[in-house]
Design a protein around this motif. Structure first.
Motif, short mmCIF file in Angstrom:
data_model
loop_
_atom_site.label_atom_id
_atom_site.label_comp_id
_atom_site.label_asym_id
_atom_site.label_seq_id
_atom_site.Cartn_x
_atom_site.Cartn_y
_atom_site.Cartn_z
N SER A 238 0.85 -1.20 0.00
CA SER A 238 0.00 0.00 0.00
C SER A 238 0.88 1.24 0.00
CB SER A 238 -0.85 0.07 1.26
OG SER A 238 -1.69 -1.01 1.33
N CYS A 239 0.53 2.20 -0.85
CA CYS A 239 1.29 3.45 -0.93
C CYS A 239 0.33 4.61 -0.68
CB CYS A 239 1.88 3.66 -2.31
SG CYS A 239 2.86 2.30 -2.85
N VAL A 240 0.82 5.62 0.03
CA VAL A 240 -0.01 6.75 0.37
C VAL A 240 0.77 8.03 0.13
CG1 VAL A 240 -1.33 7.83 2.22
CG2 VAL A 240 -1.01 5.37 2.21
N GLY A 241 0.16 8.98 -0.57
CA GLY A 241 0.85 10.26 -0.77
C GLY A 241 0.33 10.99 -1.98
N MET A 242 1.04 12.06 -2.33
CA MET A 242 0.62 12.87 -3.47
C MET A 242 1.04 12.19 -4.77
SD MET A 242 -0.85 15.36 -2.22
CE MET A 242 -1.02 16.15 -0.65
N MET A 243 0.08 11.63 -5.47
CA MET A 243 0.41 10.92 -6.72
C MET A 243 -0.63 11.26 -7.76
SD MET A 243 1.38 7.20 -5.08
CE MET A 243 2.19 6.46 -6.47
N LEU A 244 -0.74 12.55 -8.06
CA LEU A 244 -1.76 12.98 -8.99
C LEU A 244 -1.62 12.24 -10.32
CD1 LEU A 244 -4.09 15.05 -9.27
CD2 LEU A 244 -2.48 16.52 -10.45
N GLY A 245 -2.71 11.72 -10.80
CA GLY A 245 -2.73 11.14 -12.15
C GLY A 245 -2.13 9.76 -12.29
N VAL A 246 -1.92 8.99 -11.22
CA VAL A 246 -1.44 7.62 -11.46
C VAL A 246 -2.62 6.74 -11.83
CG1 VAL A 246 0.61 7.47 -10.00
CG2 VAL A 246 -1.61 6.92 -9.03
N HIS A 247 -2.31 5.72 -12.60
CA HIS A 247 -3.36 4.80 -13.04
C HIS A 247 -2.85 3.38 -12.95
CE1 HIS A 247 -5.68 8.08 -14.54
NE2 HIS A 247 -4.63 8.54 -15.18
N PRO A 248 -3.78 2.44 -12.74
CA PRO A 248 -3.37 1.03 -12.72
C PRO A 248 -2.62 0.67 -14.00
CG PRO A 248 -5.64 1.23 -12.03
CD PRO A 248 -5.22 2.58 -12.50
N GLY A 249 -1.64 -0.17 -13.85
CA GLY A 249 -0.88 -0.60 -15.01
C GLY A 249 0.39 0.20 -15.21
N GLU A 250 0.45 1.39 -14.62
CA GLU A 250 1.64 2.21 -14.83
C GLU A 250 2.79 1.72 -13.95
OE1 GLU A 250 0.15 6.59 -16.08
OE2 GLU A 250 -0.17 6.00 -14.01
N GLU A 251 3.97 1.91 -14.49
CA GLU A 251 5.15 1.58 -13.69
C GLU A 251 5.54 2.81 -12.89
OE1 GLU A 251 8.22 0.30 -16.31
OE2 GLU A 251 6.95 -1.32 -17.10
N VAL A 252 5.72 2.64 -11.60
CA VAL A 252 6.10 3.80 -10.79
C VAL A 252 7.41 3.54 -10.06
CG1 VAL A 252 3.83 4.83 -10.41
CG2 VAL A 252 4.57 2.95 -8.96
N SER B 286 -8.51 10.24 -27.73
CA SER B 286 -7.17 10.75 -28.04
C SER B 286 -6.87 12.01 -27.24
CB SER B 286 -7.10 11.03 -29.54
OG SER B 286 -5.83 11.49 -29.85
N GLU B 287 -7.87 12.88 -27.15
CA GLU B 287 -7.65 14.13 -26.40
C GLU B 287 -7.39 13.88 -24.93
OE1 GLU B 287 -10.81 16.94 -27.24
OE2 GLU B 287 -10.13 16.89 -29.33
N VAL B 288 -8.19 13.00 -24.33
CA VAL B 288 -8.01 12.70 -22.91
C VAL B 288 -6.61 12.12 -22.69
CG1 VAL B 288 -8.81 11.29 -20.97
CG2 VAL B 288 -10.47 12.32 -22.52
N PHE B 289 -6.24 11.23 -23.58
CA PHE B 289 -4.93 10.59 -23.44
C PHE B 289 -3.81 11.64 -23.50
CE2 PHE B 289 -1.15 8.38 -24.94
CZ PHE B 289 -1.10 7.34 -24.00
N ARG B 290 -3.96 12.56 -24.46
CA ARG B 290 -2.93 13.59 -24.60
C ARG B 290 -2.86 14.49 -23.37
NH1 ARG B 290 -4.05 16.19 -29.94
NH2 ARG B 290 -4.71 14.20 -30.81
N ALA B 291 -4.04 14.82 -22.83
CA ALA B 291 -4.06 15.67 -21.62
C ALA B 291 -3.33 14.96 -20.49
CB ALA B 291 -5.50 15.96 -21.21
N GLN B 292 -3.55 13.65 -20.38
CA GLN B 292 -2.87 12.90 -19.32
C GLN B 292 -1.37 12.87 -19.55
OE1 GLN B 292 -4.60 9.09 -18.97
NE2 GLN B 292 -6.45 9.89 -17.99
N HIS B 293 -1.03 12.82 -20.82
CA HIS B 293 0.38 12.81 -21.17
C HIS B 293 1.03 14.12 -20.74
CE1 HIS B 293 3.90 11.60 -23.33
NE2 HIS B 293 3.91 12.74 -23.98
N GLU B 294 0.29 15.21 -20.97
CA GLU B 294 0.80 16.53 -20.57
C GLU B 294 1.02 16.60 -19.07
OE1 GLU B 294 -1.41 18.93 -23.98
OE2 GLU B 294 -2.22 19.09 -21.96
N LEU B 295 0.03 16.12 -18.34
CA LEU B 295 0.13 16.14 -16.88
C LEU B 295 1.37 15.37 -16.45
CD1 LEU B 295 -0.92 16.50 -13.96
CD2 LEU B 295 -2.29 14.47 -14.28
N ARG B 296 1.53 14.21 -17.08
CA ARG B 296 2.65 13.35 -16.72
C ARG B 296 3.97 14.07 -17.00
NH1 ARG B 296 0.52 8.54 -18.24
NH2 ARG B 296 0.68 9.18 -20.39
#
Ligand SMILES: Nc1ncnc2c1ncn2[C@@H]1O[C@H](COP(=O)(O)OP(=O)(O)OP(=O)(O)O)[C@@H](O)[C@H]1O
Length: 744
Positions: free
Chosen positions: A36-50, A136-146
């Motif tokens: 379990s991880c707790v903290g500021m992790m804006l925009g993480v999603h399942p499947g991502e490598e962290v 596509s737009e949502v994906f790009r926005a997430q990419h920007e955030l990342r």
């Protein structure tokens, strides 16, 4: 605290995520285990490598958790990972079924297709062309955030600030950081020029870059306004700029050029008054000028006559209020009734409140509508109690509107287009009103309205820029009525008498029989601290029957040292609200906030929502805005939601996200500056040693005049004497007086 460690894994599940502040609870797969991880992790999603840098902590219910300090992530690189990511709901419009279809079709190429070839994506059954574009737009926005979060972290910006920055600039984040990182200093609360400059240096912006110099100069003028100045003398500004920007003597031209350019752009105004070249931020120059103009118009264009037979009405009022005004008070009343603007000033116990009561009584009889206001909630409350009429804060009077995140500009619904509706506007505690608030007030009044400004000009000036009350009085261009007589009742109070003595440069009289003004000599700082704790925990509550938390206030000249606000708050917290199993705590920077703590809001936040709740929890009233100086108590701390709740003294309840806790401070001890406009039954003043410049007469005077029932000074008599002798106030560079004199 355990050592920091680095954990790399794949996000499995998001258990909780606060979209506003990025606070996240999730599980990751790490070395075959679920963590379990707790903290500021804006925009993480399942499947991502962290890749997380953090430390292990143990939660009383949830057990071992990884507390995240910083993290970075990359999009999944395996087919399973990609599918898990898409199936998680991270992209609106794609559920598990569609995710499977997409990944089956495009495999490892999935993300590239989504991002750059949405038409190809629409080949999948069930995805229309329109929908493919949206995905596509949502994906790009997430990419920007990342990308933005990554870039910000690279520059050493903590996740808390990274989120603030991202929320401010959104898709522009990276561009702002890379082209003009100095904007951060202007736009983001908590990031100063120095942090922005560090980033700029990392990017490779040159030391003599004109943008850097200009931003540095503006930063200094802005900072000067936080010290109370509305301008800086040019030489002083150049000296400070050289120091800040490390510009060598021979390159002074760079600063001079920057001043010229800013002046041509009209971001700053440069004026020569009496052989002093003054450099203003344009808005501050304009505001002082507009205040001066409006005051003069209000005074000059007022044409109403005395609404009644003055002598007869006054007699009647005296009878009804059961008072007999002295000559200077009668003159004050007459003056107010004949003029558009009156400044009513006087020290404690000189009858300001009594006079204003008589005025209000007469105005009401004449059928005039009156509005009463003061700069702080506490001052407004006192005004209500004294006059038996409704009084409110000036912010509320002017109907403060909703502001965008981090936008510090004040926007009031009462303004030149929508002025206040009343015949008379009365403002108390004018010494606390700064240029910005006075400007807003002056915008909202019109010629023909009567304005009464009350205050004690010997109090400390406003925390914000300007010296409005003093400048108005010193200009000798506006009608001022001074009350000087100290009344018998007030004379019985050693607090009042000593305040006047201090103000005139005389020593106070201590410890006479039945007095309310005590001195306790303590030569060593530690002894002063110990004595304060003893006084507040046992001696005073026993003697005065007061609540140590609510009715005794320690007021301190300084922030630093054993007797500074920070240290005293720590020891007083320990004595008055020690840790207990039932009291949840939150550590933020070097402060521990604990349930039951006395706290103060230290900046104006016009957007914080508040509620007033009935004992049943039913909301009775709600609104927005908590203000610098508002005091209250920590009512609840929710570690899972990362929220701290404060119940303010005026019964408002407001919630603070943990990353907003820089707006709160413990308030067992507060600086004398912050105590302006407040009154407390008992005041304890530690007066020991400190920089002579800070230890001034009006600081002591302001501290003493905050007390209603008792003052206890603890420390060195010598220092008290030195404060009284130091009548040289720190100079405030302000210009309202000059404007007033130049206009008439
Ligand atoms: N004309 C008067 N005759 C007798 N007593 C008076 C008169 N005017 C005021 N007082 C008394 O003097 C005391 C101080 O007056 P008041 O509270 O009006 O002063 P103030 O300037 O508002 O003081 P502070 O700034 O401390 O609130 C009060 O007890 C008041 O009743």
């Amino acid at each position: 605290m355990e050592e920091q460690l680095v954990v790399e894994g794949i996000v499995e599940d998001i258990i909780y995520q606060n979209e506003e502040n990025g606070y996240t609870v999730c599980t990751i797969e790490y070395e075959g285990e679920e963590v379990s991880c707790v903290g500021m992790m804006l925009g993480v999603h399942p499947g991502e490598e962290v890749r997380i840098v953090g430390e292990w902590t143990t939660h009383p219910i949830y057990g071992r958790q990884l507390k995240v300090d910083t993290f970075d992530k990359s999009i999944p690189k395996t087919v399973q990972g990609i599918e898990r990511y898409l199936a998680s709901g991270a992209i609106k419009g794609i559920g598990p079924k569609t995710a499977r279809k997409i990944v089956k079709h495009f495999g490892l190429d999935t993300f590239r297709i989504i991002e750059s070839e949405p038409t190809v994506l629409s080949q999948i059954q069930g995805i229309s062309e329109k929908k493919a574009k949206e995905i596509s737009e949502v994906f790009r926005a997430q990419h920007e955030l990342r990308t933005a979060m990554m870039v910000l972290q690279e520059f050493g910006i903590t996740p808390t600030y990274a989120i603030k920055i991202y929320k401010r600039y959104k898709d522009q984040t990276v561009e702002v950081i890379k082209t003009n990182p100095y904007r951060l200093a202007e736009d983001i609360f908590g990031i100063g020029f120095k942090k922005a400059d560090e980033i700029a240096m990392q990017i490779g912006i040159a030391r003599n870059d004109p943008q850097r110099i200009k931003t540095g100069v503006l930063y200094l003028l802005n900072n000067a306004s936080l010290e109370g100045h509305t301008y800086l003398p040019r030489d002083l500004l150049i000296g400070r700029a050289r120091e800040l920007l490390t510009v060598p003597e021979e390159a002074i031209m760079l600063i001079e050029n920057a001043l010229d350019e800013l002046s041509i752009q009209r971001t700053i105004i440069v004026k020569n008054y009496d052989n002093r070249i003054c450099v203003f931020l344009k808005y501050l120059f304009d505001r002082e000028l507009q205040i001066a103009r409006k005051l003069i118009d209000l005074a000059a264009l007022y044409e109403k006559d005395m609404p009644f037979d003055f002598e007869r009405e006054l007699k009647q009022t005296e009878k009804e209020l059961e008072i007999k005004l002295v000559e200077e008070q009668r003159e004050a009343v007459r003056h107010v009734l004949l003029n558009g603007v009156t400044i009513l000033t006087g020290g404690p116990g000189t009858g300001k409140t009594t006079t204003i009561k008589a005025i209000l009584h007469m105005l009401e009889k004449a059928g005039e509508d009156v509005l009463l206001a003061a700069p702080t909630g506490r001052a407004a409350k006192r005004m209500s109690e004294a006059t038996n009429m409704q009084a409110q804060t000036i912010h509320r009077l002017l109907e403060i509107g909703y502001l965008k995140e981090d936008d510090q500009r004040q926007m009031f619904n009462r303004n030149a287009e929508n002025p206040l509706e009343a015949d008379v506007i009365v403002i108390d505690e004018m010494s606390m009103v700064d240029v910005n608030l006075m400007y807003a007030l002056m915008q909202a009044v019109q010629e023909g309205q009567r304005v009464i400004l009350i205050g004690d000009a010997d109090q400390l000036p406003s925390v914000g820029a300007g010296n409005v009350l003093k400048d108005m009085i010193r200009s000798e261009r506006l009608p001022v009525v001074r009350l000087t007589q100290i009344f018998r009742q007030a004379q019985e109070s050693a607090i009042v008498m000593n305040a006047h003595r201090i103000n005139q440069g005389d020593e106070p009289v201590y410890n006479e029989k039945n007095t309310d003004f005590f001195f306790m000599a303590r030569s060593v700082q530690q002894q002063v601290q110990d004595t304060i704790i003893e006084l507040i925990t046992t001696r005073i509550p026993k003697f005065q029957k007061v609540d140590p938390l609510k009715e005794i206030q320690v007021l301190v000249p300084m922030r630093k040292g054993l007797l500074g606000v920070n240290e005293l708050n720590k020891v007083l917290q320990k004595a008055l609200n020690p840790p207990a199993l039932t009291k949840v705590e939150k550590e933020y920077r070097d402060t521990i906030f604990r349930i039951g703590d006395k706290v103060m809001q230290i900046k104006n936040n016009y957007n914080t929502p508040w509620k007033i709740l009935a004992p049943t929890g039913y909301p009775l009233d709600e609104g927005i805005g908590v203000f610098n100086g508002d005091c209250g108590m920590v009512k609840a701390i929710d570690l899972q939601r990362e929220v701290l709740t404060v119940l303010f003294d005026d019964h408002k309840t407001a919630e603070y996200e943990f990353n907003q806790l820089d707006e709160l401070e413990l308030a067992y001890a507060v600086t004398i500056h912050k105590s302006q406009g407040s009154e407390y039954p008992v005041v304890i003043l530690p007066i020991h040693s400190g920089p002579p410049m800070l230890l001034s007469r009006n600081l002591l005077y302001t501290g003493v005049t905050r007390a209603k029932k008792m003052v206890v000074v603890v420390g060195l008599k010598d220092t008290v004497s030195r404060m009284i002798a130091n009548n040289s106030e720190l100079e405030r560079y302000t210009n309202l007086m000059t404007h007033l004199r130049q206009l008439i």
